[in-house]
Design a protein around this motif. Structure first.
Motif, mmCIF file in Angstrom:
data_model
loop_
_atom_site.group_PDB
_atom_site.id
_atom_site.type_symbol
_atom_site.label_atom_id
_atom_site.label_comp_id
_atom_site.label_asym_id
_atom_site.label_seq_id
_atom_site.Cartn_x
_atom_site.Cartn_y
_atom_site.Cartn_z
ATOM 1 N N GLU A 146 -59.368 -24.091 69.827
ATOM 2 C CA GLU A 146 -58.528 -23.912 68.415
ATOM 3 C C GLU A 146 -56.880 -24.504 68.569
ATOM 4 N N TRP A 147 -56.561 -24.268 70.093
ATOM 5 C CA TRP A 147 -54.978 -24.518 70.297
ATOM 6 C C TRP A 147 -55.187 -26.415 70.083
ATOM 7 N N THR B 42 -55.644 -27.643 66.576
ATOM 8 C CA THR B 42 -54.364 -27.525 65.753
ATOM 9 C C THR B 42 -53.404 -28.477 66.266
ATOM 10 N N THR B 43 -52.908 -28.515 67.603
ATOM 11 C CA THR B 43 -52.140 -29.465 67.848
ATOM 12 C C THR B 43 -52.156 -30.974 67.776
ATOM 13 N N THR C 76 -57.208 -29.206 60.729
ATOM 14 C CA THR C 76 -57.548 -27.922 60.112
ATOM 15 C C THR C 76 -58.760 -27.132 60.664
ATOM 16 N N THR C 77 -58.706 -25.973 61.156
ATOM 17 C CA THR C 77 -59.656 -25.002 61.398
ATOM 18 C C THR C 77 -59.981 -24.036 60.850
ATOM 19 N N THR C 78 -61.346 -23.580 60.770
ATOM 20 C CA THR C 78 -61.554 -22.039 60.380
ATOM 21 C C THR C 78 -62.703 -21.656 61.139
ATOM 22 N N ARG C 79 -62.343 -20.442 61.769
ATOM 23 C CA ARG C 79 -63.134 -19.722 62.580
ATOM 24 C C ARG C 79 -64.437 -18.895 61.808
ATOM 25 N N ALA D 192 -63.998 -27.701 61.714
ATOM 26 C CA ALA D 192 -62.953 -28.571 61.751
ATOM 27 C C ALA D 192 -63.082 -29.591 60.630
ATOM 28 N N ASN E 12 -56.017 -21.757 53.452
ATOM 29 C CA ASN E 12 -55.008 -22.712 53.673
ATOM 30 C C ASN E 12 -54.036 -22.930 52.712
#
Length: 299
Positions: A232-233, A236-237, A241-244, A252, A291
């Motif tokens: 996730e890190w 995001t870096t 955009t991600t959703t768990r 993603a 989002n």
């Protein structure tokens, strides 16, 4: 056709609807979606002339609703199924509306039959109606003037599964005969089954607008790793955009190559990397509105 251009509504310091624009074309059902408080009902009230906008315009067949001659013959509206005189019978409600609109009263019985309210139900006072029966009566009222446009806010509330299927059939048939439907609903699977286009609103702004196929095709890449927090890190870096998901994976919003290269650069072992599926409209709705809410809160 419905055309909404830069509609804005402010209540003091609070902006309920912010620069909303979209179009609903003849022959289509447009699903108008968003969480509670997103601005859906306010937008629909502005389109139908019940709430004056702070800015922007809305037209139906090229004219503001308030300037339409005998609007019930052009636009069928159902915004609140409970906003019907409780002391009148269902048949009286439609008969009075028919008289006001100059519609042949023969359509009253035809519409009662269409929406599944038999003669006994037509003689009942509206105060005796269930919510589902009021929704059916409201749809009959919306269709009474034989309009070419329908604007419906949560019309399936209170309907059982059979009634929801019936509602879907009526709206699909209306659109297939060249009508224009703007439909707001929290029943996402039903919207997915009937809508051609989707407009998603979050925090008073449009966060997605397009055909159903276009929006659902971009459902992202499902990815799962041995170290989900690091994945996730890394994503995001990298600006992805991600959703768990419930099982610890992520959806993603990027192509498979970007996700794979990002994971490889972070020395992550992937357990799964494939196109996301199965989420459909519900997954898209959660991604967009979550989002959208985050961006609005950051303003």
């Amino acid at each position: 056709m419905i055309s909404v251009e830069h509609l804005t509504k402010r209540y003091g310091p609070h902006t309920a609807v912010n620069d909303v624009s979209f179009r609903c074309e003849p022959g289509t059902v447009t699903g108008f979606l968003g969480p509670n408080g997103a601005g859906k009902s306010t937008t629909m009230r502005m389109i139908t002339g019940l709430t004056p906008p702070t800015g922007g315009t809305a037209t139906v067949d090229g004219m503001p609703y308030r300037r339409l001659p005998n609007p019930g013959r052009r636009v069928g509206v159902l915004l609140d199924a409970s906003a019907q005189h409780p002391g009148r019978t269902g048949r009286e409600t439609l008969s009075l509306a028919a008289q006001v609109m100059g519609v042949d009263r023969g359509r009253v019985d035809k519409l009662l039959d269409l929406v599944g309210l038999d003669a006994k139900a037509g003689r009942k006072r509206v105060r005796q109606y269930s919510l589902g029966m009021r929704q059916r009566l409201g749809l009959a009222h919306a269709l009474l003037g034989d309009p070419r446009v329908l604007i419906l806010d949560e019309p399936a509330n209170g309907l059982d599964p059979e009634g929801i299927f019936w509602m879907r059939t009526v709206l699909r048939d209306f659109a297939d005969r060249g009508g224009t439907v703007l439909l707001s609903s929290h029943l996402l699977r039903e919207v997915e089954a009937v809508a051609d286009r989707l407009v998603v609103i979050g925090g008073g702004r449009v966060v997605a607008d397009g055909t159903k196929d276009e929006l659902l095709a971009g459902s992202g890449i499902r990815v799962r790793a041995l170290e989900p927090e690091k994945l996730e890190w890394a994503l995001t870096t990298a600006g992805v955009t991600t959703t768990r998901t419930a099982d610890g994976a992520f959806v993603a919003q990027a192509d498979a190559e970007t996700v794979g290269r990002t994971a490889a650069a972070a020395d992550l072992v992937l357990l799964e990397l494939r196109p996301a599926d199965g989420g459909g409209l519900e997954q898209l709705f959660l991604e967009l509105t979550t989002n959208g809410a985050a961006k609005e809160a950051a303003r």
